[in-house]
Design an enzyme around this catalytic site. Structure first.
Site, PDB file in Angstrom:
ATOM      1  N   TYR A   1       0.805  -1.326  -0.019  1.00  0.00           N
ATOM      2  CA  TYR A   1      -0.094  -0.098  -0.171  1.00  0.00           C
ATOM      3  C   TYR A   1       0.836   1.195   0.217  1.00  0.00           C
ATOM      4  O   TYR A   1       1.954   1.312   0.709  1.00  0.00           O
ATOM      5  CB  TYR A   1      -0.900   0.068   1.195  1.00  0.00           C
ATOM      6  CG  TYR A   1      -1.819  -1.118   1.290  1.00  0.00           C
ATOM      7  CD1 TYR A   1      -3.075  -1.103   0.415  1.00  0.00           C
ATOM      8  CD2 TYR A   1      -1.943  -2.165   2.228  1.00  0.00           C
ATOM      9  CE1 TYR A   1      -3.958  -2.045   0.407  1.00  0.00           C
ATOM     10  CE2 TYR A   1      -2.859  -3.122   2.338  1.00  0.00           C
ATOM     11  CZ  TYR A   1      -3.923  -3.225   1.523  1.00  0.00           C
ATOM     12  OH  TYR A   1      -4.662  -3.991   1.568  1.00  0.00           O
TER      13      TYR A   1
ATOM     14  N   ASP B   1     -15.596  -9.154  -0.644  1.00  0.00           N
ATOM     15  CA  ASP B   1     -16.248  -7.910  -1.078  1.00  0.00           C
ATOM     16  C   ASP B   1     -17.384  -8.768  -2.104  1.00  0.00           C
ATOM     17  O   ASP B   1     -18.694  -8.008  -1.992  1.00  0.00           O
ATOM     18  CB  ASP B   1     -15.589  -6.891  -1.903  1.00  0.00           C
ATOM     19  CG  ASP B   1     -14.211  -6.426  -1.071  1.00  0.00           C
ATOM     20  OD1 ASP B   1     -14.424  -6.300   0.056  1.00  0.00           O
ATOM     21  OD2 ASP B   1     -13.247  -6.051  -1.725  1.00  0.00           O
TER      22      ASP B   1
END
Length: 322
Positions: free
Chosen positions: A115, A273
């Site tokens: 990230y 998700d």
């Protein structure tokens, strides 16, 4: 920053509003490690917008609410989500902070995300976003614990939405608040001890909670689905996902278990998700609890067979309707 589009008869509320950070994703074209690659593919990905895209593919009106930088990545994200049928009129463009980026690094056992999102535009979201008109009329508002980890102001935003529910102080109809625990240990570095109580309290305040059995064990030392549901009471509906074994929901005393189908996994990123999108689609279409879980498994299976963060989940509907 542009003012979000107001809700009006010409712009009725979405079925679901998903709020959270979306990033530019740079990923290898195959399963070799990042260090061995000479070219990368650009796409977009974020837990909450993945859910929005899944719901749009399943035929629902889904909106994504967030903040992006005034840069090429931010423009790519808004354009791609809009092309997938997600409403992005409430997304603010921040001229002072960049859009977050992450890289996928394939490994022999799992793909590791790298990230680069510290100080991103989305990390500067705050409680004032709770006043966005997009939040006034949907049936469901979906958020996740990732947002709570981004910054103090983002944590304050979730407090307003999930705990205080200030956007609906004077509303006749309040939305169902859906919360995916989505524990990301790397985002809690330096304040690891804060994650367990913060995510537990948000889950307890939500109407619907998605949590993985493994992440519940890592966070709270609670490994059995029954104990996880008890820990998160008084949340009225808790869905505990247990990877390839299946998922169990706990709703007002009723317990429902549906096993996961056997599939060959290409990449697990985005499967949670996709499951949430399938399950929420079942909520919107008033499916019974077993059918909601089954649709969640089918949409998750579609994601597990793909390297894309946002696979086309519409193919999951065919077996779901047989």
């Amino acid at each position: 920053m542009p003012h979000p589009t107001a809700i009006s008869p010409e712009h009725p509320p979405a079925d679901v509003v998903c709020l959270g950070e979306t990033m530019a994703v740079l990923s290898p074209p195959d399963d070799r490690p990042l260090a061995d690659q000479s070219a990368l593919r650009l796409s977009v990905g974020g837990a909450e917008s993945n859910v929005a895209c899944g719901l749009a593919a399943l035929g629902h009106r889904a909106a994504w609410l967030s903040r992006v930088g005034d840069d090429a990545f931010g423009r790519r994200i808004r354009a791609e989500l809009a092309a997938r049928g997600v409403e992005v009129g409430g997304v603010a463009v921040d001229p002072a902070h960049p859009t977050g980026v992450y890289f996928k690094d394939p490994g022999p056992d799992a793909t590791r995300p790298l990230y680069y999102r510290s100080g991103s535009a989305a990390a500067h979201m705050g409680p004032e976003l709770a006043a966005a008109p997009e939040l006034r009329g949907p049936r469901i508002v979906h958020v996740s614990g990732i947002t709570a980890a981004l910054s103090g102001s983002c944590a304050g935003l979730l407090e307003e939405i999930v705990v205080r529910r200030t956007p609906w102080d004077d509303a006749v109809r309040r939305p169902l608040i859906s919360f995916d625990v989505n524990h990301r240990p790397a985002l809690w570095t330096g304040r690891t001890a804060d994650a367990a109580p913060a995510l537990r309290d948000l889950a307890r305040a939500a109407d619907l909670v998605f949590v993985g059995r493994d992440e519940a064990e890592a966070l709270w030392g609670t490994a059995h689905p029954d104990d996880i549901a008890s820990l998160l009471a008084p949340a009225p509906l808790v869905v505990v996902k247990d990877a390839e074994h299946g998922a169990t929901s706990y709703a007002t005393g009723d317990v429902t278990f549906v096993p996961a189908p056997e599939i060959e996994v290409v990449e697990p990123v985005g499967a949670g998700d996709a499951f949430a999108a399938g399950y929420l689609s079942g909520v919107l279409t008033d499916l019974d609890e077993a059918s909601r879980l089954r649709l969640g498994h089918l949409t998750a299976a579609t994601a597990l067979r793909s390297r894309d963060d946002i696979p086309d989940l519409s193919e999951a509907l065919a077996p779901a309707r047989r």
